[in-house]
Design a protein around this motif. Structure first.
Motif, PDB file in Angstrom:
ATOM      1  N   GLY A 150       0.971  -1.324  -0.093  1.00 51.16           N
ATOM      2  CA  GLY A 150      -0.030  -0.173   0.068  1.00 51.16           C
ATOM      3  C   GLY A 150       0.997   1.323  -0.012  1.00 51.16           C
ATOM      4  N   ILE A 151       0.552   2.432   0.728  1.00 47.01           N
ATOM      5  CA  ILE A 151       1.177   3.390   0.808  1.00 47.01           C
ATOM      6  C   ILE A 151       2.127   3.191   2.009  1.00 47.01           C
ATOM      7  N   THR A 152       3.667   2.986   1.543  1.00 43.96           N
ATOM      8  CA  THR A 152       4.564   2.712   2.486  1.00 43.96           C
ATOM      9  C   THR A 152       5.779   3.609   2.655  1.00 43.96           C
ATOM     10  N   CYS A 153       6.215   3.687   3.765  1.00 43.05           N
ATOM     11  CA  CYS A 153       7.323   4.681   4.053  1.00 43.05           C
ATOM     12  C   CYS A 153       8.460   3.884   4.631  1.00 43.05           C
ATOM     13  N   ARG A 154       9.756   3.585   3.556  1.00 39.42           N
ATOM     14  CA  ARG A 154      10.898   2.891   3.829  1.00 39.42           C
ATOM     15  C   ARG A 154      12.118   3.515   4.048  1.00 39.42           C
ATOM     16  N   PRO A 155      12.969   3.334   4.948  1.00 43.84           N
ATOM     17  CA  PRO A 155      14.400   3.844   4.768  1.00 43.84           C
ATOM     18  C   PRO A 155      14.902   3.964   3.511  1.00 43.84           C
ATOM     19  N   LEU A 156      15.215   5.142   3.055  1.00 49.06           N
ATOM     20  CA  LEU A 156      15.538   5.339   1.759  1.00 49.06           C
ATOM     21  C   LEU A 156      16.910   4.437   1.159  1.00 49.06           C
ATOM     22  N   LEU A 157      17.782   4.469   2.070  1.00 45.77           N
ATOM     23  CA  LEU A 157      19.083   3.674   1.850  1.00 45.77           C
ATOM     24  C   LEU A 157      18.418   2.016   1.708  1.00 45.77           C
ATOM     25  N   THR A 158      17.618   1.666   2.399  1.00 47.16           N
ATOM     26  CA  THR A 158      17.037   0.250   2.145  1.00 47.16           C
ATOM     27  C   THR A 158      16.475  -0.071   1.101  1.00 47.16           C
ATOM     28  N   ARG A 159      15.583   1.154   0.496  1.00 51.03           N
ATOM     29  CA  ARG A 159      14.729   0.948  -0.679  1.00 51.03           C
ATOM     30  C   ARG A 159      15.790   1.202  -1.879  1.00 51.03           C
ATOM     31  N   LEU A 160      16.954   1.783  -1.925  1.00 51.92           N
ATOM     32  CA  LEU A 160      17.719   1.716  -3.129  1.00 51.92           C
ATOM     33  C   LEU A 160      18.708   0.478  -3.027  1.00 51.92           C
ATOM     34  N   GLU A 161      18.990  -0.154  -2.038  1.00 58.47           N
ATOM     35  CA  GLU A 161      19.612  -1.442  -2.002  1.00 58.47           C
ATOM     36  C   GLU A 161      18.358  -2.541  -2.445  1.00 58.47           C
ATOM     37  N   MET A 162      17.348  -2.586  -2.086  1.00 55.34           N
ATOM     38  CA  MET A 162      16.348  -3.328  -2.525  1.00 55.34           C
ATOM     39  C   MET A 162      15.945  -3.369  -4.001  1.00 55.34           C
ATOM     40  N   SER A 163      15.927  -2.278  -4.511  1.00 57.91           N
ATOM     41  CA  SER A 163      15.557  -2.080  -5.966  1.00 57.91           C
ATOM     42  C   SER A 163      16.217  -2.859  -6.926  1.00 57.91           C
ATOM     43  N   ARG A 164      15.658  -3.466  -8.030  1.00 59.95           N
ATOM     44  CA  ARG A 164      16.174  -4.061  -9.084  1.00 59.95           C
ATOM     45  C   ARG A 164      15.872  -3.388 -10.374  1.00 59.95           C
ATOM     46  N   SER A 165      15.564  -2.062 -10.326  1.00 61.95           N
ATOM     47  CA  SER A 165      15.185  -1.156 -11.436  1.00 61.95           C
ATOM     48  C   SER A 165      16.294  -0.935 -12.320  1.00 61.95           C
ATOM     49  N   ARG A 166      16.018  -0.969 -13.753  1.00 63.23           N
ATOM     50  CA  ARG A 166      17.142  -0.735 -14.719  1.00 63.23           C
ATOM     51  C   ARG A 166      17.743   0.871 -14.182  1.00 63.23           C
ATOM     52  N   SER A 167      17.005   1.747 -14.104  1.00 64.62           N
ATOM     53  CA  SER A 167      17.587   3.197 -13.810  1.00 64.62           C
ATOM     54  C   SER A 167      16.779   3.763 -12.649  1.00 64.62           C
ATOM     55  N   VAL A 168      17.413   4.495 -11.612  1.00 62.35           N
ATOM     56  CA  VAL A 168      16.893   5.134 -10.725  1.00 62.35           C
ATOM     57  C   VAL A 168      17.493   6.532 -10.600  1.00 62.35           C
ATOM     58  N   ILE A 169      16.641   7.576 -10.708  1.00 60.57           N
ATOM     59  CA  ILE A 169      16.661   9.130 -11.020  1.00 60.57           C
ATOM     60  C   ILE A 169      16.498   9.829  -9.869  1.00 60.57           C
ATOM     61  N   LEU A 170      17.020  10.682  -9.431  1.00 62.33           N
ATOM     62  CA  LEU A 170      17.083  11.791  -8.325  1.00 62.33           C
ATOM     63  C   LEU A 170      16.610  13.240  -8.738  1.00 62.33           C
ATOM     64  N   LEU A 171      15.664  13.558  -8.604  1.00 65.55           N
ATOM     65  CA  LEU A 171      15.249  15.007  -8.926  1.00 65.55           C
ATOM     66  C   LEU A 171      15.282  15.971  -7.800  1.00 65.55           C
ATOM     67  N   PRO A 172      16.403  16.546  -7.510  1.00 66.22           N
ATOM     68  CA  PRO A 172      16.415  17.561  -6.434  1.00 66.22           C
ATOM     69  C   PRO A 172      15.668  18.562  -6.458  1.00 66.22           C
ATOM     70  N   LEU A 173      14.790  18.902  -5.310  1.00 63.60           N
ATOM     71  CA  LEU A 173      13.952  20.091  -5.196  1.00 63.60           C
ATOM     72  C   LEU A 173      14.594  21.264  -4.650  1.00 63.60           C
TER      73      LEU A 173
END
Length: 316
Positions: A150-173
């Motif tokens: 559902g709507i989830t809030c996970r530690p950012l570092l863990t989320r990146l390490e768990m990701s198997r996406s081809r690309s992950v892009i940061l858009l700094p605000l």
């Protein structure tokens, strides 16, 4: 026994038809079940690998360095591998449809060179109340809409390490007057900028905390995780048929969540609800200062800085 069963089926054609239909439905389901089992198994293995990862004090990984670049309000885009969706066939179908219909070919208007981004999340403050936690990058989390949780809030570092996406892009605000990633200013200029921006940054932090807590509660109370995939599929199909302005269904639930968060913290213009629901993930890749359509409109002075590649494992 087999002969008796065949004899019974021959005498009862309706039962025989039901058995045949059952086998007809079962045969194509076998490869789907096999794929789903493998995807879930790979996710469990990945989770085990991340949770047992040896972390050496004072030694930073690439992901650690990427997290340090993030601040609350930043948007992260994912070019996901649909075949790796571990939340079931409906989640994979929603991913495939999103890439096929909502992601456009590169036409020179995007701020990223390549990738089909159909999922996104927003960086929010973590839930730690320890002293100094609000300035600690390790306390940052990613708020996103998912099929599995559902709507989830996970530690950012863990989320990146768990990701198997081809690309992950940061858009700094960047808020008005902020000199993020820019050359150093003189002491007087820096003091003036801090005075102008500190209030906005504190407001962004506080509003994102409220938004995070509200949506996490609403997700649990309404069992959103069971509806996300179907909602995503319906949004894509309505967009494809041109009927999306008629129904109060978001074209992309993950993009709608992020736009709503940006509006709540004062960074994005508060458009009417229908316009917010019509936002696609790739709209974040177009600068609202130069494009009227298919973009996210930020308030004057607010802007997304140049994209930062957080991870790029494959271009295929």
């Amino acid at each position: 026994m087999a002969s008796k069963l065949l004899s019974h089926l021959n005498k009862h054609p309706r039962t025989k038809l039901a058995v045949q239909l059952s086998f007809s439905a079962l045969i194509p389901a076998i490869p789907i079940l096999y794929w789903s089992h493998n995807a879930k198994q790979e996710r469990l293995e990945r989770h085990q690998e991340v949770s047992t990862k040896l972390r050496i004090p004072s030694v930073q990984t690439i992901d650690d360095l990427m997290v340090e670049k993030c601040q609350p309000g930043d948007v992260i885009l994912f070019d996901r591998r649909c075949e790796c969706c571990a939340s079931g066939a409906s989640a994979a179908m929603a991913c495939l449809l999103g890439k096929t219909i909502l992601c456009e070919e590169e036409d020179g208007t995007r701020s990223v060179e390549r990738g089909s981004y159909e999922h996104c999340g927003i960086v929010v403050p973590g839930q730690s109340t320890a002293k100094g936690a609000e300035h600690d990058p390790s306390n940052l989390c990613l708020l996103e809409a998912t099929s599995g949780s559902g709507i989830t809030c996970r530690p950012l570092l863990t989320r990146l390490e768990m990701s198997r996406s081809r690309s992950v892009i940061l858009l700094p605000l960047s808020c008005p007057g902020e000199s993020r990633y820019e050359v150093e200013h003189s002491d007087d200029d820096e003091l003036a900028i801090n005075e102008k921006t500190q209030f906005l940054k504190d407001q962004t932090h506080n509003e994102l905390v409220k938004f995070r807590d509200k949506w996490l509660v609403d997700s649990d109370s309404q069992n959103y995780q069971s509806a996300h995939s179907n909602l995503s599929i319906m949004g894509v199909l309505l967009y494809m048929t041109g009927l999306y302005p008629t129904f109060p269904i978001p074209v992309s639930p993950s993009a709608w969540l992020v736009v709503s968060a940006l509006q709540e913290c004062g960074a994005a213009m508060k458009l009417n609800e229908k316009q917010s629901q019509q936002t696609k993930v790739e709209d974040f890749t177009r600068d609202g200062r130069f494009f009227e359509k298919d973009t996210v409109r930020l308030r004057p002075g607010w802007k997304f800085l140049s994209p930062v590649v957080m991870r790029e494992t494959s271009v295929s």
